[in-house]
Scaffold this active site. Structure first.
Site, PDB file in Angstrom:
ATOM      1  N   VAL A 191      41.034  40.442  40.627  1.00  0.00           N
ATOM      2  CA  VAL A 191      41.364  39.030  39.854  1.00  0.00           C
ATOM      3  C   VAL A 191      41.470  39.220  38.389  1.00  0.00           C
ATOM      4  CG1 VAL A 191      40.304  37.951  41.979  1.00  0.00           C
ATOM      5  CG2 VAL A 191      38.981  38.742  39.943  1.00  0.00           C
ATOM      6  N   SER A 192      41.976  38.179  37.798  1.00  0.00           N
ATOM      7  CA  SER A 192      42.107  38.254  36.378  1.00  0.00           C
ATOM      8  C   SER A 192      42.622  39.359  35.824  1.00  0.00           C
ATOM      9  CB  SER A 192      40.751  38.089  35.684  1.00  0.00           C
ATOM     10  OG  SER A 192      40.874  37.650  34.413  1.00  0.00           O
ATOM     11  N   ASN A 193      42.264  40.304  34.842  1.00  0.00           N
ATOM     12  CA  ASN A 193      42.919  41.447  34.454  1.00  0.00           C
ATOM     13  C   ASN A 193      43.069  42.303  35.622  1.00  0.00           C
ATOM     14  OD1 ASN A 193      43.019  40.316  31.714  1.00  0.00           O
ATOM     15  ND2 ASN A 193      41.470  41.736  30.950  1.00  0.00           N
TER      16      ASN A 193
ATOM     17  N   GLY B 202      44.760  37.598  42.126  1.00  0.00           N
ATOM     18  CA  GLY B 202      44.186  36.287  41.633  1.00  0.00           C
ATOM     19  C   GLY B 202      44.030  36.212  40.208  1.00  0.00           C
TER      20      GLY B 202
END
Length: 614
Positions: free
Chosen positions: A273-275, A297
């Site tokens: 998720v994210s980075n 994500g």
């Protein structure tokens, strides 16, 4: 095992940007896991009161707001440092409050005994190593070999994705391979010459996880994301592939009688998720049969036709405090009553600098908002961005990423930003041994926090423009200076290309994401990847913002739904398809959610999409 159908598929089109991919990876689509040498191998056993999933804390222990203690506050044992790192990593990502649904509606915190293998890895040509770690549960079955590979979100330490990939993978009896993707919590005290060693404990010598190449006169605190000199984002995909390689090598050691474990005989799922989601999509660019399926994500990706995150972040740092004055009823925290005077002052400073128009605060705020809207920022994303604005995250992110993109060392920041330990009076000072002892297990990878502050060298100048530092960060994107050229070159290297894998991909993003706006990232990536031949499904989640952990605050859970349930659902659906290809794949979905408020979360409120044909 991998299906013969997948083995015969052709690779997709060439990526737009490859970055620096080593010849060892690019040479063959069946590249061996032995291509990378890992150093400082460690193997530890985790059973009984110290398991893989929660270090023996269980759900109740993870919910405790006070960190697990160190018997000696200045010198924790490796076991104590690990337990606190796992506690911190869970709480930083997931909403574990009663009624949140974690461990009941989605996810698990069940005890998972097993072994951990950890080591240092290195990207070819990199100045600094990065961490890799593999958890192998006792339930792992070599006859049904599976591996989940993940990268930490944000700039977090090695356990940064445990609440996502760890929770799902260990519960399914899979090995889970982690990478800190060249960032992490290995802070270094330039005054005490103290860093963090392989076992997570502080040390002044030996094989430290990060020891910056800094002059003896350098002072303050250095950390890997900003000061490694390696621009880690440019190699996120390669970091994740190295996690796969390390996972396979660790399985060879754990089960020598079943070796070799290879990409061809071990089913592998990439998730983050994210980075970490950005790392998943960057890994999809790398030729090779490394993954059977991928789930990204809220991915931080920079793609053709969209502004990179640095462009948006530097605009947000300048304009969002003023622009938020156009909105009432912002989510709390931050406390709007405390921030409005500061944001009003920002409007005045912007007006004086000619960056907004208007004779009163209302007109100036509207001018700032209109500029952000031109970037594609929605009202929902602006409202959710109040958190990053109130806690000064925009400036911290911009200062860190500028240093990383330009490959500046400690004390070399072109906009005079440095990082320092904080004294009891709130001013820069020296870190105590007790504070340093917490960095390896609790630091988020980007200060401020954990006794480290961001110091703006511009503020010390007599009569300094209050926007001087922020304007300098912005100019690294917009100006024509040598420093700006250097930073923009790093941003270009970090741009995302198109997938070369034939593995199915699911991209999940909250429509109100105020940190990594969907309109600037996934909305651009998905259609381009699909046009390039990728097998991709796109789940857009209403009432979804960036930080599930914020749902622990009552006002946030009244407004927003969690995103992690969709990560688990996507992994479940992809796994069922890999187990039985007659099962459908995830399909595009616009997901309408209902925030839970103060009531316990019910699965029906999530509207989990069904697979095709089901």
């Amino acid at each position: 095992m991998k299906t013969s159908r997948r083995a015969c598929l052709l690779y997709a089109v060439l990526p737009l940007f490859l970055g620096s991919i080593s010849a060892a990876l690019a040479a063959s689509p069946k590249a061996s896991a032995a291509d990378v040498e890992f150093t400082q191998w460690r193997e530890t056993q985790h059973r009984g009161s110290d398991d893989l999933m929660t270090a023996g804390l269980g759900l109740d222990g993870l919910r405790v707001s006070v960190a697990p203690t160190f018997a000696n506050p200045a010198l924790p044992t490796a076991e104590e440092a690990r337990r606190r790192a796992i506690w911190s990593s869970w709480r930083g990502i997931a909403d574990l409050t009663p009624g949140s649904g974690f461990g009941d509606v989605y996810g698990t915190v069940q005890s998972s005994p097993g072994r951990e293998f950890s080591a240092y890895a290195r990207i070819p040509g990199a100045h600094q190593p990065h961490r890799v770690l593999v958890q192998i549960p006792d339930t792992f079955d070599p006859s049904r070999r599976c591996l989940v590979a993940t990268a930490s979100s944000g700039s977090r330490g090695i356990y940064g994705a445990i609440s996502v990939a760890g929770s799902w993978g260990l519960a399914h009896g899979c090995a889970v391979a982690y990478t800190d993707k060249g960032a992490g919590s290995d802070y270094y005290d330039l005054d005490a010459r103290s860093g963090v060693q392989a076992d997570g404990t502080p040390a002044t010598q030996g094989a430290l996880a990060f020891a910056p190449d800094a002059p003896a006169t350098a002072h303050g605190v250095a950390f890997k994301h900003a000061h490694s000199g390696d621009n880690p984002e440019a190699d996120w995909g390669q970091h994740l592939v190295q996690a796969v390689q390390f996972g396979l090598q660790a399985l060879d050691r754990a089960y020598p009688q079943s070796a070799p474990f290879t990409p061809a005989n071990t089913r592998t799922l990439g998730a983050g998720v994210s980075n970490g989601g950005g790392a998943v999509l960057r890994a999809a660019e790398i030729e090779g049969d490394w993954f059977d399926a991928l789930v990204a994500g809220e991915p931080n990706v920079s793609v053709a036709g969209a502004a990179p995150l640095y462009d948006f972040v530097t605009q947000a740092a300048l304009l969002m405090p003023c622009a938020l004055l156009t909105l009432d009823d912002l989510p709390q925290p931050p406390v709007q009553a405390q921030d409005r005077p500061v944001w009003t002052q920002q409007c005045a400073a912007l007006k004086a600098a000619g960056q907004v128009q208007g004779e009163d605060v209302a007109a100036q705020a509207q001018s700032a908002r209109q500029q952000l809207e031109k970037t594609g920022l929605s009202e929902g994303a602006l409202r959710a961005g109040a958190f990053s604005t109130g806690f000064d995250l925009w400036r911290a992110i911009a200062a860190t990423y500028a240093s990383a993109y330009g490959r500046y060392g400690a004390g070399e920041h072109p906009c005079a930003y440095t990082f320092s330990a904080v004294s009891t009076d709130g001013k820069p000072g020296n870190a105590t041994a007790e504070v340093r002892a917490t960095w390896g297990s609790e630091a988020s990878g980007i200060p401020p926090g954990n006794g480290v502050i961001l110091v703006d060298g511009n503020a010390a100048l007599a009569g300094s423009d209050p926007l001087r530092g922020l304007s300098c960060l912005r100019a690294l994107w917009t100006a024509d200076s040598k420093d700006a050229e250097r930073v923009r070159a790093g941003i270009t290297r970090a741009a995302t290309g198109m997938p070369r894998t034939t593995a199915p991909i699911v991209v999940i993003h909250g429509m109100d994401d105020g940190l990594v706006p969907i309109s600037m990232t996934s909305d651009h990536y998905v259609p381009q990847a699909r046009a390039a031949g990728a097998q991709i499904a796109y789940w857009r989640v209403s009432n979804g913002q960036h930080f599930d952990s914020l749902l622990a605050f009552p006002d946030y859970r009244k407004r927003y739904a969690p995103l992690l349930p969709y990560m688990f659902a996507a992994m479940d659906q992809l796994w069922r398809h890999l187990e039985d290809p007659t099962q459908g794949l995830p399909q595009d979905a616009l997901i309408e959610t209902t925030p839970r408020g103060e009531a316990p979360l019910q699965r029906a409120q999530l509207s989990i999409p069904a697979v095709s044909g089901h």
